[in-house]
Design an enzyme around this catalytic site. Structure first.
Site, mmCIF file in Angstrom:
data_model
loop_
_atom_site.group_PDB
_atom_site.id
_atom_site.type_symbol
_atom_site.label_atom_id
_atom_site.label_comp_id
_atom_site.label_asym_id
_atom_site.label_seq_id
_atom_site.Cartn_x
_atom_site.Cartn_y
_atom_site.Cartn_z
ATOM 1 N N LYS A 1 0.899 -1.093 0.245
ATOM 2 C CA LYS A 1 -0.056 0.501 0.694
ATOM 3 C C LYS A 1 0.577 1.267 0.320
ATOM 4 O O LYS A 1 0.521 2.173 -0.787
ATOM 5 C CB LYS A 1 -0.785 -0.022 1.333
ATOM 6 C CG LYS A 1 -1.884 1.021 1.338
ATOM 7 C CD LYS A 1 -2.296 1.231 2.886
ATOM 8 C CE LYS A 1 -1.279 1.290 3.931
ATOM 9 N NZ LYS A 1 -2.209 1.776 5.123
ATOM 10 N N THR A 2 1.844 1.567 -0.015
ATOM 11 C CA THR A 2 2.672 2.028 1.333
ATOM 12 C C THR A 2 3.365 2.897 0.039
ATOM 13 O O THR A 2 3.807 3.872 -0.951
ATOM 14 C CB THR A 2 3.738 2.751 2.355
ATOM 15 O OG1 THR A 2 2.817 1.489 2.960
ATOM 16 C CG2 THR A 2 4.062 3.813 2.366
ATOM 17 N N ASP B 1 -3.894 8.106 2.159
ATOM 18 C CA ASP B 1 -3.913 6.536 3.344
ATOM 19 C C ASP B 1 -4.341 6.806 4.417
ATOM 20 O O ASP B 1 -5.381 7.328 4.843
ATOM 21 C CB ASP B 1 -2.273 7.378 3.545
ATOM 22 C CG ASP B 1 -1.493 5.353 4.170
ATOM 23 O OD1 ASP B 1 -2.262 5.036 3.640
ATOM 24 O OD2 ASP B 1 -0.915 5.447 5.011
ATOM 25 N N GLU B 2 -4.817 4.928 4.915
ATOM 26 C CA GLU B 2 -5.253 4.213 5.707
ATOM 27 C C GLU B 2 -7.177 5.465 5.434
ATOM 28 O O GLU B 2 -7.604 5.605 6.960
ATOM 29 C CB GLU B 2 -4.892 5.284 7.763
ATOM 30 C CG GLU B 2 -3.599 4.601 7.112
ATOM 31 C CD GLU B 2 -3.509 3.114 7.704
ATOM 32 O OE1 GLU B 2 -4.572 2.634 7.398
ATOM 33 O OE2 GLU B 2 -2.371 3.293 7.900
ATOM 34 N N GLN C 1 -9.088 -2.665 8.666
ATOM 35 C CA GLN C 1 -8.171 -2.898 8.991
ATOM 36 C C GLN C 1 -8.228 -1.272 10.244
ATOM 37 O O GLN C 1 -7.354 -0.346 10.737
ATOM 38 C CB GLN C 1 -6.484 -2.165 8.835
ATOM 39 C CG GLN C 1 -5.761 -3.560 7.937
ATOM 40 C CD GLN C 1 -4.962 -3.563 7.547
ATOM 41 O OE1 GLN C 1 -4.093 -3.024 8.627
ATOM 42 N NE2 GLN C 1 -4.273 -3.971 6.125
ATOM 43 N N ARG D 1 0.442 -8.625 11.030
ATOM 44 C CA ARG D 1 2.029 -7.751 11.200
ATOM 45 C C ARG D 1 3.104 -9.307 11.402
ATOM 46 O O ARG D 1 3.909 -8.806 10.734
ATOM 47 C CB ARG D 1 2.106 -7.163 12.416
ATOM 48 C CG ARG D 1 1.121 -5.913 12.446
ATOM 49 C CD ARG D 1 0.876 -5.138 12.005
ATOM 50 N NE ARG D 1 -0.046 -5.761 10.956
ATOM 51 C CZ ARG D 1 -0.355 -4.672 9.942
ATOM 52 N NH1 ARG D 1 0.551 -3.850 9.420
ATOM 53 N NH2 ARG D 1 -1.250 -4.895 9.278
#
Length: 787
Positions: free
Chosen positions: A36-37, A221-222, A252, A605
């Site tokens: 994603k980043t 983002d997010e 998330q 994670r």
DNA sequence: GTGGCCCCTGTTTTT
DNA sequence: CAGGGGCCAC
């Protein structure tokens, strides 16, 4: 063109589609570990390099400063120096603060407004409750403040606050007064940064036009963690060009309590019917086993876009579920396991330990300290929340903004200089009559002394002390103009005798003083940018952002803080009802769904190995309470799990005479308690008399057959060394005998005291010449027999 | 006005 | 068990 190509290098087709998407709205639903980043950053770079967009025409919003910094670093790597300066890249709150300071003319506050943090906000509410004579037991400040915050996040103003109950009416009144006081203090709170920005742009079409025209592209983002105010802000800022690029993952979304609404993802699709929707489903982080476990957990949630996350990293090892007798043993297991892995050569930085609440870090820290393994802790006892830090920030805020009454009240008698209630009440009364802020009265007293028109308001002693303090304040203010921020900082410490006040020679005193020095060091970093920038940074930089430097040691943090990170080996501890899911969530399905997402975030994670850890009883409020396994554990298919710890698999239920006490214990009807593998005996046992009655005796039956119960055969292709549950554990041969002389890679030579097989694991006790007694898992210890 | 003692309460998560 | 707030005695 080659330039564009290297931006797309190594991306999968969906990622490329996202990075190179055309104009208009784009919604990228990106599962954990799906790059994603990278997509977001490369999109940014792509716009500049291939589409010819100027960097300052792009707005990119993240949720943490850390994420913003990371993106900036990556951009610099991709674009070189092109991006330096003028970038609109930051958190919602910092971007809003930037806009508000520029446009302060339109606001009820000045451009040097201070930002109230959560503590300030609650203190302010407490003051108002007193002022209104409200019972603070009935109306708890935290809860009222929560209601106000929620209202602000949903763009509800005091006058439109719904009055459905008497309580609502109270909230509404407090909210109104709260806003008045903020304004009088020339301050905004966290939520105001968003709310005021939205109102500013809403009520001033010209301003809206100005910003919307400026930002040709808006990247977020997010996105799943936006609240209504943030959603609205994005809508306004992208209203001219209509280029809104949102990246997120409903699964998330973990900030509901802060007003976040993952349904903004659905709203986005409704509001922008032409939006492109791109799913990133390939996971580059975890083994398939980790993903399968995570998916089994999250699939129980509704209202989501189902995703089929897949990995090409192979099945990997099974998830290890360890059940400890109590929370002390739980912590000891975590630390022991890490220590043994490290002794076998695994890097400390490979490990993360995650938990639901900050309080859970305590036992873990104690266990780490005892075993001498270094660790780093994210967040927790907030640096900025410490008394000495807040004291000094109060001084700085007061200097920057004498109208800040909250800071004045904090600073005025710290260190104690004889200003008590009586004097303070007089000061406030005086301030009200003169229609000036208390800070201004002080300054006047300080400058004119007994010539001040306010002098007679106070008793002789009170007036003198106040005037002295006012004079000091005035000097600091002029020092601010003449000298640097660090010089001012030193001056405050000197003038107030602060070191003497907090450093009493004790260990705590020493700590407090080093905290002050840490803040001082930070002030040096802001030498060029000045006091306002320094204060804004202090208010908007979270403790999560101040993550201690990577130091190749295990990291401890909350599940919330873990979002966006990854580690080769992850421990999630405290997997018990009441902790995860947290007790405050059990009666609300939405809250419960969020707890599940939080667990999902933790699970995903892990790159290679995942440990789920719980304890059969935990110490709460000083005494022990029985604890029951988290309901989320039930959702993970048995064949993905390897169990360890005090609970062992025995033959199926009917022959068991063990009666589950709680309903939830049904889950465990096929388990019985056996003595813990007492790997942990050298760690402290609980203060009370430890576990008295283990139900020893029954041995694991060799007839045990898991297949018979589920009709499923566990996968045989696990890459780990773990034996499948379906077969009785093969007899492990003991490799060492008492009396053997052995060598360990890091501890050197030692004498084997005892060697035995427990739960299919060989455990060796060794007395090392160098470090003394250690209890080791033979499989991990790499012992070499010398004779 | 300050410092000490006692009671009570309370444990999500954080920009 | 621990930290904070309120109350009381110097």
């Amino acid at each position: 063109m080659t330039e564009t190509l290297d931006l797309l290098n190594g991306l999968n087709p969906q990622q490329i589609q996202a990075v190179t998407a055309g104009l208009g709205q784009v919604l990228v639903l990106a599962g954990p570990g799906s790059g994603k980043t990278r997509v977001l950053t490369n999109r940014f770079a792509f716009l500049i390099r291939s589409m010819g967009v100027r960097p300052y025409s792009i707005l990119a919003v993240t949720f943490t400063n850390k994420a913003a910094r990371e993106m900036e670093t990556r951009l610099e790597r991709l674009l070189g120096e092109q991006v330096k300066g003028g970038l609109w890249l930051g958190t919602f709150h910092s971007i809003c603060a930037r806009i508000l300071r520029r446009e302060a003319d339109y606001l009820p506050v000045k451009s040097n407004f201070v930002i109230m943090d959560a503590d300030d906000q609650e203190a302010l509410v407490r003051r108002i409750l007193k002022e209104f004579n409200l019972d603070e037991k009935l109306y708890r400040a935290a809860s009222i403040h929560g209601a106000i915050s929620t209202a602000k996040n949903n763009l509800v103003l005091p006058k439109s606050y719904p009055a459905r109950s008497y309580r609502d009416e109270v909230v509404s009144r407090v909210y109104g007064r709260y806003q008045e006081l903020l304004e009088a203090n020339n301050s905004l709170d966290f939520d105001d940064l968003l709310l005021m920005s939205v109102r500013l742009l809403d009520e001033n079409p010209a301003l809206r036009q100005k910003y919307a025209q400026r930002f040709e592209h808006v990247l977020v983002d997010e996105f799943q963690d936006t609240n209504l105010a943030q959603y609205e802000l994005l809508r306004q800022l992208s209203s001219f060009h209509g280029n809104l690029f949102a990246v997120g993952d409903e699964d998330q979304s973990i900030y509901r309590w802060r007003g976040a609404d993952y349904r903004n993802v659905l709203r986005f699709e409704q509001d922008y019917p032409k939006a492109q929707k791109i799913l990133l489903e390939q996971n580059y982080r975890s083994t398939q086993t980790v993903l399968d476990a995570a998916r089994a957990v999250i699939d129980q949630n509704r209202n989501r876009t189902p995703k089929k996350l897949f990995s090409e990293r192979g099945r990997g090892e099974r998830v290890i579920l360890y059940e400890a007798a109590d929370d002390y043993a739980e912590a000891a297991f975590v630390v022991d396991t890490i220590q043994q892995n490290m002794a076998a050569g695994v890097a400390g930085g490979d490990f993360a330990v995650m938990y639901r609440t900050n309080g859970q870090s305590r036992l873990l820290e104690e266990a780490f300290l005892r075993s001498g393994v270094a660790y780093r802790l994210v967040g927790a006892q907030r640096f900025y929340g410490r008394r000495e830090i807040k004291d000094l920030i109060a001084y700085l805020r007061l200097i920057s903004n004498p109208a800040d009454e909250l800071s004045l009240l904090r600073a005025i008698n710290v260190p104690p200089r004889g200003i008590g209630d009586k004097t303070l009440v007089a000061l406030q009364l005086c301030s009200r009559q003169a229609n000036l802020s208390p800070g201004e009265i002080l300054l006047d007293l300080g400058q004119k002394g007994d010539q001040s028109s306010f002098w007679s308001f106070f008793s002789g002693r009170g007036a003198t002390i106040l005037a002295d303090f006012g004079a000091m304040l005035a000097e600091w203010q002029s020092a601010l103009e003449k000298t640097s921020l660090p010089a001012l900082f030193d001056r405050i410490l000197l003038d107030t005798g602060y070191q003497l006040y907090i450093d009493d020679g004790s260990e705590e005193g020493n700590d407090r003083w080093s905290n002050v020095q840490e803040l001082q060091r930070l002030a040096y970093e802001y030498e060029d940018r000045g006091l306002t920038a320094f204060l804004e940074n202090l208010a908007l930089v979270s403790d999560q952002d101040t993550l201690p430097e990577e130091s190749n040691v295990p990291t401890l943090m909350t599940l919330h803080a873990a979002k966006g990170l990854e580690f080769p080996q992850v421990f999630i501890s405290g997997l018990d009802e009441g902790l995860l899911p947290h007790s405050r969530s059990i009666d609300d399905p939405e809250e419960m769904a969020e707890e599940r997402r939080l667990f999902y975030v933790g699970l995903t994670r892990a790159r290679n190995r995942l440990y789920l850890v719980r304890a059969d009883r935990r110490s709460t409020y000083g005494s022990f309470q029985d604890s029951v396994p988290s309901r989320f554990l039930e959702d993970i298919p048995e064949e993905l799990i390897k169990r360890q710890g005090m609970k062992r698999y025995i033959e199926t239920s009917s022959t068991s005479d063990w009666n589950p006490r709680a309903e939830r214990r049904d889950y465990y009807s096929r388990w019985e308690s056996t003595p813990p593998p007492d790997l942990n005996l050298r760690h402290a046992m609980p203060p009370q008399n430890s576990k008295a009655n283990y139900r020893g005796g029954k041995k694991a039956s060799s007839k045990t057959n898991f297949e018979g119960e589920t009709g499923q055969s566990p996968k045989a292709d696990f890459g780990d060394e773990i034996e499948p549950l379906a077969k009785p554990a093969p007899e492990i041969q003991a490799s060492y005998k008492a009396g053997n002389r052995v060598r360990h890679p890091s501890w050197g030579e030692g004498l084997v005291i005892q060697d035995r097989i427990l739960d299919g694991e060989e455990i060796v006790d060794v007395a090392f010449d160098s470090v003394g007694f250690k209890r080791l898992l033979a499989a991990l210890a790499h012992l070499e027999i010398i004779r």
